[in-house]
Design a protein around this motif. Structure first.
Motif, PDB file in Angstrom:
ATOM      1  N   LEU A   1       1.138  -1.214  -0.259  1.00 41.70           N
ATOM      2  CA  LEU A   1      -0.048   0.030   0.092  1.00 41.70           C
ATOM      3  C   LEU A   1       0.875   1.151  -0.147  1.00 41.70           C
ATOM      4  O   LEU A   1       1.543   1.483   0.885  1.00 41.70           O
TER       5      LEU A   1
ATOM      6  N   MET B   1       1.481   4.682   0.345  1.00 40.89           N
ATOM      7  CA  MET B   1       0.909   6.074   0.654  1.00 40.89           C
ATOM      8  C   MET B   1       1.954   7.069   0.831  1.00 40.89           C
ATOM      9  O   MET B   1       1.690   8.099   0.071  1.00 40.89           O
ATOM     10  N   THR B   2       2.875   6.727   1.679  1.00 39.82           N
ATOM     11  CA  THR B   2       4.063   7.750   1.715  1.00 39.82           C
ATOM     12  C   THR B   2       4.635   8.353   0.404  1.00 39.82           C
ATOM     13  O   THR B   2       5.294   7.589  -0.264  1.00 39.82           O
TER      14      THR B   2
ATOM     15  N   GLY C   1       5.846  14.244   2.693  1.00 37.99           N
ATOM     16  CA  GLY C   1       5.113  13.780   4.060  1.00 37.99           C
ATOM     17  C   GLY C   1       4.430  12.698   4.037  1.00 37.99           C
ATOM     18  O   GLY C   1       3.070  12.941   3.392  1.00 37.99           O
ATOM     19  N   GLY C   2       4.396  11.755   4.943  1.00 34.39           N
ATOM     20  CA  GLY C   2       3.555  10.575   4.949  1.00 34.39           C
ATOM     21  C   GLY C   2       2.253  10.897   5.797  1.00 34.39           C
ATOM     22  O   GLY C   2       1.147  10.690   5.768  1.00 34.39           O
ATOM     23  N   ALA C   3       2.573  11.772   6.990  1.00 31.13           N
ATOM     24  CA  ALA C   3       1.536  12.069   7.989  1.00 31.13           C
ATOM     25  C   ALA C   3       0.405  12.965   7.334  1.00 31.13           C
ATOM     26  O   ALA C   3      -0.744  12.446   7.590  1.00 31.13           O
TER      27      ALA C   3
ATOM     28  N   TRP D   1       9.040   4.169   1.221  1.00 21.43           N
ATOM     29  CA  TRP D   1       8.938   3.344   2.450  1.00 21.43           C
ATOM     30  C   TRP D   1       7.672   2.362   2.353  1.00 21.43           C
ATOM     31  O   TRP D   1       7.936   1.589   3.115  1.00 21.43           O
ATOM     32  N   PRO D   2       7.007   2.051   1.463  1.00 23.38           N
ATOM     33  CA  PRO D   2       6.102   1.115   1.693  1.00 23.38           C
ATOM     34  C   PRO D   2       6.427  -0.267   1.914  1.00 23.38           C
ATOM     35  O   PRO D   2       7.551  -0.774   1.401  1.00 23.38           O
ATOM     36  N   THR D   3       6.022  -1.122   2.989  1.00 20.12           N
ATOM     37  CA  THR D   3       6.245  -2.324   3.254  1.00 20.12           C
ATOM     38  C   THR D   3       6.141  -3.032   1.914  1.00 20.12           C
ATOM     39  O   THR D   3       4.994  -2.954   1.256  1.00 20.12           O
TER      40      THR D   3
ATOM     41  N   ASP E   1      11.052  -7.202   6.486  1.00 19.30           N
ATOM     42  CA  ASP E   1      10.151  -6.258   5.741  1.00 19.30           C
ATOM     43  C   ASP E   1      11.319  -5.494   4.941  1.00 19.30           C
ATOM     44  O   ASP E   1      12.037  -4.765   5.262  1.00 19.30           O
TER      45      ASP E   1
ATOM     46  N   ASN F   1      11.749  -2.150   2.169  1.00 21.65           N
ATOM     47  CA  ASN F   1      11.276  -0.611   2.004  1.00 21.65           C
ATOM     48  C   ASN F   1      12.052  -0.155   1.095  1.00 21.65           C
ATOM     49  O   ASN F   1      13.385  -0.388   1.189  1.00 21.65           O
TER      50      ASN F   1
ATOM     51  N   ILE G   1      10.205   0.731  15.613  1.00 17.58           N
ATOM     52  CA  ILE G   1       9.820   1.198  14.357  1.00 17.58           C
ATOM     53  C   ILE G   1       8.260   1.188  14.103  1.00 17.58           C
ATOM     54  O   ILE G   1       7.718   2.012  13.403  1.00 17.58           O
TER      55      ILE G   1
ATOM     56  N   MET H   1       2.985   5.009  10.158  1.00 14.42           N
ATOM     57  CA  MET H   1       1.700   5.407  10.121  1.00 14.42           C
ATOM     58  C   MET H   1       1.484   6.568  10.511  1.00 14.42           C
ATOM     59  O   MET H   1       0.457   6.855  11.524  1.00 14.42           O
ATOM     60  N   GLY H   2       2.249   7.665  10.223  1.00 11.63           N
ATOM     61  CA  GLY H   2       2.069   9.183  10.679  1.00 11.63           C
ATOM     62  C   GLY H   2       2.887   9.289  11.961  1.00 11.63           C
ATOM     63  O   GLY H   2       2.670  10.627  12.523  1.00 11.63           O
TER      64      GLY H   2
ATOM     65  N   GLN I   1       2.728  11.895  16.547  1.00 14.97           N
ATOM     66  CA  GLN I   1       1.789  13.051  16.402  1.00 14.97           C
ATOM     67  C   GLN I   1       0.564  13.009  15.818  1.00 14.97           C
ATOM     68  O   GLN I   1      -0.405  13.434  16.456  1.00 14.97           O
TER      69      GLN I   1
ATOM     70  N   MET J   1      -2.938  13.840  17.385  1.00  7.69           N
ATOM     71  CA  MET J   1      -3.625  15.133  16.605  1.00  7.69           C
ATOM     72  C   MET J   1      -5.053  14.599  16.256  1.00  7.69           C
ATOM     73  O   MET J   1      -6.128  15.050  16.639  1.00  7.69           O
TER      74      MET J   1
HETATM   75  C1  FAD Z   1       9.212  -0.222   8.474  1.00  4.53           C
HETATM   76  C2  FAD Z   1       8.282   0.761   7.890  1.00  4.53           C
HETATM   77  C3  FAD Z   1       7.267   0.315   7.130  1.00  4.53           C
HETATM   78  C4  FAD Z   1       6.460   1.261   6.428  1.00  4.53           C
HETATM   79  N1  FAD Z   1       5.560   0.906   5.780  1.00  4.53           N
HETATM   80  C5  FAD Z   1       4.644   1.631   5.026  1.00  4.53           C
HETATM   81  C6  FAD Z   1       3.636   1.137   3.989  1.00  4.53           C
HETATM   82  O1  FAD Z   1       3.319  -0.102   4.008  1.00  4.53           O
HETATM   83  N2  FAD Z   1       3.102   2.140   3.281  1.00  4.53           N
HETATM   84  C7  FAD Z   1       3.545   3.599   3.409  1.00  4.53           C
HETATM   85  O2  FAD Z   1       2.819   4.337   2.396  1.00  4.53           O
HETATM   86  N3  FAD Z   1       4.420   4.041   4.112  1.00  4.53           N
HETATM   87  C8  FAD Z   1       4.946   3.165   4.943  1.00  4.53           C
HETATM   88  N4  FAD Z   1       5.905   3.563   5.878  1.00  4.53           N
HETATM   89  C9  FAD Z   1       6.169   5.238   5.899  1.00  4.53           C
HETATM   90  C10 FAD Z   1       5.499   5.604   7.262  1.00  4.53           C
HETATM   91  O3  FAD Z   1       4.298   5.337   7.248  1.00  4.53           O
HETATM   92  C11 FAD Z   1       5.872   7.073   7.311  1.00  4.53           C
HETATM   93  O4  FAD Z   1       7.205   7.111   7.757  1.00  4.53           O
HETATM   94  C12 FAD Z   1       5.240   7.878   8.348  1.00  4.53           C
HETATM   95  O5  FAD Z   1       3.737   7.921   7.921  1.00  4.53           O
HETATM   96  C13 FAD Z   1       5.656   9.108   8.527  1.00  4.53           C
HETATM   97  O6  FAD Z   1       5.620   9.942   7.340  1.00  4.53           O
HETATM   98  P1  FAD Z   1       7.043  10.616   7.069  1.00  4.53           P
HETATM   99  O7  FAD Z   1       8.186   9.844   7.468  1.00  4.53           O
HETATM  100  O8  FAD Z   1       6.848  11.090   5.753  1.00  4.53           O
HETATM  101  O9  FAD Z   1       7.189  11.846   8.094  1.00  4.53           O
HETATM  102  P2  FAD Z   1       6.349  13.243   7.788  1.00  4.53           P
HETATM  103  O10 FAD Z   1       5.338  13.028   7.541  1.00  4.53           O
HETATM  104  O11 FAD Z   1       7.190  14.061   7.198  1.00  4.53           O
HETATM  105  O12 FAD Z   1       6.656  13.593   9.679  1.00  4.53           O
HETATM  106  C14 FAD Z   1       7.711  13.899  10.084  1.00  4.53           C
HETATM  107  C15 FAD Z   1       7.781  13.948  11.543  1.00  4.53           C
HETATM  108  O13 FAD Z   1       6.931  15.085  11.883  1.00  4.53           O
HETATM  109  C16 FAD Z   1       5.651  14.592  12.825  1.00  4.53           C
HETATM  110  N5  FAD Z   1       4.385  15.466  12.179  1.00  4.53           N
HETATM  111  C17 FAD Z   1       4.050  15.292  10.911  1.00  4.53           C
HETATM  112  N6  FAD Z   1       2.913  16.153  10.675  1.00  4.53           N
HETATM  113  C18 FAD Z   1       3.071  16.927  12.196  1.00  4.53           C
HETATM  114  C19 FAD Z   1       2.131  17.817  12.579  1.00  4.53           C
HETATM  115  N7  FAD Z   1       1.134  18.481  11.856  1.00  4.53           N
HETATM  116  N8  FAD Z   1       2.523  18.171  13.841  1.00  4.53           N
HETATM  117  C20 FAD Z   1       3.470  17.596  14.453  1.00  4.53           C
HETATM  118  N9  FAD Z   1       4.269  16.758  14.104  1.00  4.53           N
HETATM  119  C21 FAD Z   1       4.007  16.375  12.759  1.00  4.53           C
HETATM  120  C22 FAD Z   1       5.699  13.230  12.381  1.00  4.53           C
HETATM  121  O14 FAD Z   1       4.947  12.383  13.481  1.00  4.53           O
HETATM  122  C23 FAD Z   1       7.097  12.714  12.269  1.00  4.53           C
HETATM  123  O15 FAD Z   1       7.770  12.532  13.463  1.00  4.53           O
HETATM  124  C24 FAD Z   1       6.882   2.717   6.641  1.00  4.53           C
HETATM  125  C25 FAD Z   1       7.882   3.134   7.393  1.00  4.53           C
HETATM  126  C26 FAD Z   1       8.597   2.197   8.223  1.00  4.53           C
HETATM  127  C27 FAD Z   1       9.568   2.456   8.896  1.00  4.53           C
END
Ligand code: FAD
Length: 424
Positions: free
Chosen positions: A144, A146-147, A151-153, A185-187, A238, A240, A399, A404-405, A408, A412
């Motif tokens: 899946l 998404m990221t 920014g994935g969050a 990053w997707p798994t 896993d 990525n 990890i 998944m966001g 934070q 939120m």
């Molecule tokens: C082992 C592993 C498996 C994964 N599997 C998947 C997968 O299957 N599919 C997929 O799509 N992704 C996957 N990911 C990615 C993961 O879901 C993202 O890394 C995560 O959602 C955070 O997104 P980002 O790294 O882009 O950080 P960002 O969204 O850029 O955020 C960076 C930091 O800022 C914080 N932050 C973000 N928004 C705010 C806010 N508004 N206020 C305060 N703080 C905030 C976050 O919590 C984080 O600490 C995986 C990651 C790992 C390590």
């Protein structure tokens, strides 16, 4: 010695099928995974040692077909009233052995939940993809995606942003979607998967949920490319990586549902991922209990087992107490998912359901990370010794807390529901 089954589960809520599933996976864990898992770290790139565990779990035992309808050769779990609880039990049992195998296996099902789980079964797509998983002689993975780099969050924050920050685009040309974008990053990326579920936008910058799309993309489609797997702190099973879509064309009917319902099923995917994550963590903690029980019973301090010393008993009592509570709330998260549209009266894309399940995931993550840290303190130098397995879980569960966001977004989305926040 007490068994980890002592930890609380509300037996009235357990599906009759779950007992059997737990037994089968426990047998797999003890014979096909746990004896080999210490070698997984070095195998992160090749997956030669890891692969037989996937083969046994997904193909020989058949779990990769579990979610598909029985009419298409699957087990029909997508039609079960207990589907979230079954996913939770699977996550816990596989997570007890190895949380990375658990995530790679469960993520294979994750994008498919959008088209295989009642009330949103897309029979045409189910028929298209079922043979890949149901008839395969080898594990078939999905991802899946998404990221994205920006920014994935934000992408997961559907309640506030409605897909506004997505940069992966889908353009309809005739009877085909043309997809462009970059995911991270997707798994099951890095050359592992046969199928991607791709969240994307039909109108960049729009927060109108009608412009949000989930489109299925077979990874062999021209224009799809992937990088090499990243080397992480743990979770070697896993993989990525980066994924690029360069004018990738798929049939128009590969879209999960269409305007509106795609955004809704994406919002539903979030509780799925969180409930599974909670299961991975409670599963890892069940194994923590097994290993810790052994350690504090066999190691001595002033000629008495460690567990008979007040200072140690205080710590291990807290750890066991936390595991018990985490399992109760983890089960409750799965029950919230299963009560969708029924007694709970709320579909799972509802802000209340998302906020409450994210809150439980954040709570269990904190407790899990904390308790592996505490267990390391009790084991002392042996905590860092790979023979005791605690340090492996300690690296892996951190990890799970981050994906998944991250924390934070969990906080939120809980704040948004409980405090009626309007701008976060
Ligand atoms: C082992 C592993 C498996 C994964 N599997 C998947 C997968 O299957 N599919 C997929 O799509 N992704 C996957 N990911 C990615 C993961 O879901 C993202 O890394 C995560 O959602 C955070 O997104 P980002 O790294 O882009 O950080 P960002 O969204 O850029 O955020 C960076 C930091 O800022 C914080 N932050 C973000 N928004 C705010 C806010 N508004 N206020 C305060 N703080 C905030 C976050 O919590 C984080 O600490 C995986 C990651 C790992 C390590």
């Amino acid at each position: 010695m007490k068994h980890f089954d002592e930890f609380s589960v509300n037996l009235e809520q357990v599906s009759p099928m779950e007992k059997h599933i737990r037994k089968v996976i426990r047998n797999w864990a003890d014979k096909d995974c746990i004896p080999f898992r210490r070698q997984y770290d070095e195998d992160w790139k090749e997956h030669k040692i890891i692969e037989p565990a996937f083969q046994k779990l997904m193909v020989d035992l058949g779990f990769q077909k579990a979610m598909f309808p029985q009419e298409l050769g699957g087990w029909g779990i997508g039609h079960s009233d207990y589907v979230f609880r079954i996913a939770y039990a699977l996550s816990e049992e596989v997570g007890r052995a190895d949380t990375a195998i658990a995530v790679a296996f469960l993520v294979t099902i994750w994008p498919l939940t959008t088209i295989l789980v009642e009330p949103h079964v897309n029979w045409r797509l189910a028929r298209e993809f079922a043979p890949w998983y149901v008839n395969a002689k080898h594990p078939v993975f999905s991802a899946l995606t998404m990221t994205e780099p920006q920014g994935g969050a934000d992408i997961e924050n559907m309640g506030l942003l409605g897909g506004k920050t997505l940069r992966t685009t889908a353009r309809l040309e005739g009877d085909e979607w043309v997809i462009n974008g970059h995911k991270l990053w997707p798994t099951n990326s890095g050359g592992v998967s046969k199928l991607f579920g791709v969240p994307c936008t039909t109108k960049p910058g729009s927060h109108d949920k009608n412009d949000f799309a989930i489109i299925f993309v077979p990874t062999a489609t021209p224009g799809v490319s992937e990088g090499n797997p990243y080397e992480k702190a743990g979770m070697a099973a896993d993989k990525n990586s980066d994924i690029w879509f360069d004018n990738v064309r798929v049939p128009a009917w590969y879209r999960a549902h269409g305007p509106g319902l795609d955004a809704q099923t994406f919002a539903e995917i979030i509780p799925w991922g969180q409930v599974a994550s909670i299961g991975f963590m409670t599963g890892a903690m069940l194994n923590l209990y097994e290993r810790l029980y052994d350690f504090v019973s066999t190691r001595t301090y002033r000629n008495r087992p460690l567990k008979e010393n007040d200072a140690v008993a205080g710590v291990i009592g807290r750890i066991a107490g936390d595991i018990d509570i985490c399992r109760i709330v983890g089960y409750e998260a799965a029950c919230i998912g299963d009560r969708r549209n029924k007694a709970y009266g709320k579909p799972i894309h509802n802000e209340e359901v998302i906020g409450k399940i994210r809150n439980i995931k954040d709570f269990v993550s904190d407790k899990t990370v904390e308790n592996f840290g505490r267990a390391m303190d009790v084991l002392g130098a042996y905590g860092a010794d790979r023979d005791w397995d605690i340090e492996k879980h300690w690296r892996d569960v951190k990890i799970i807390q981050l994906w998944m966001g991250g924390k934070q977004l969990c906080q939120m989305e809980a704040a948004r529901y409980f405090f009626n926040c309007t701008s976060i």
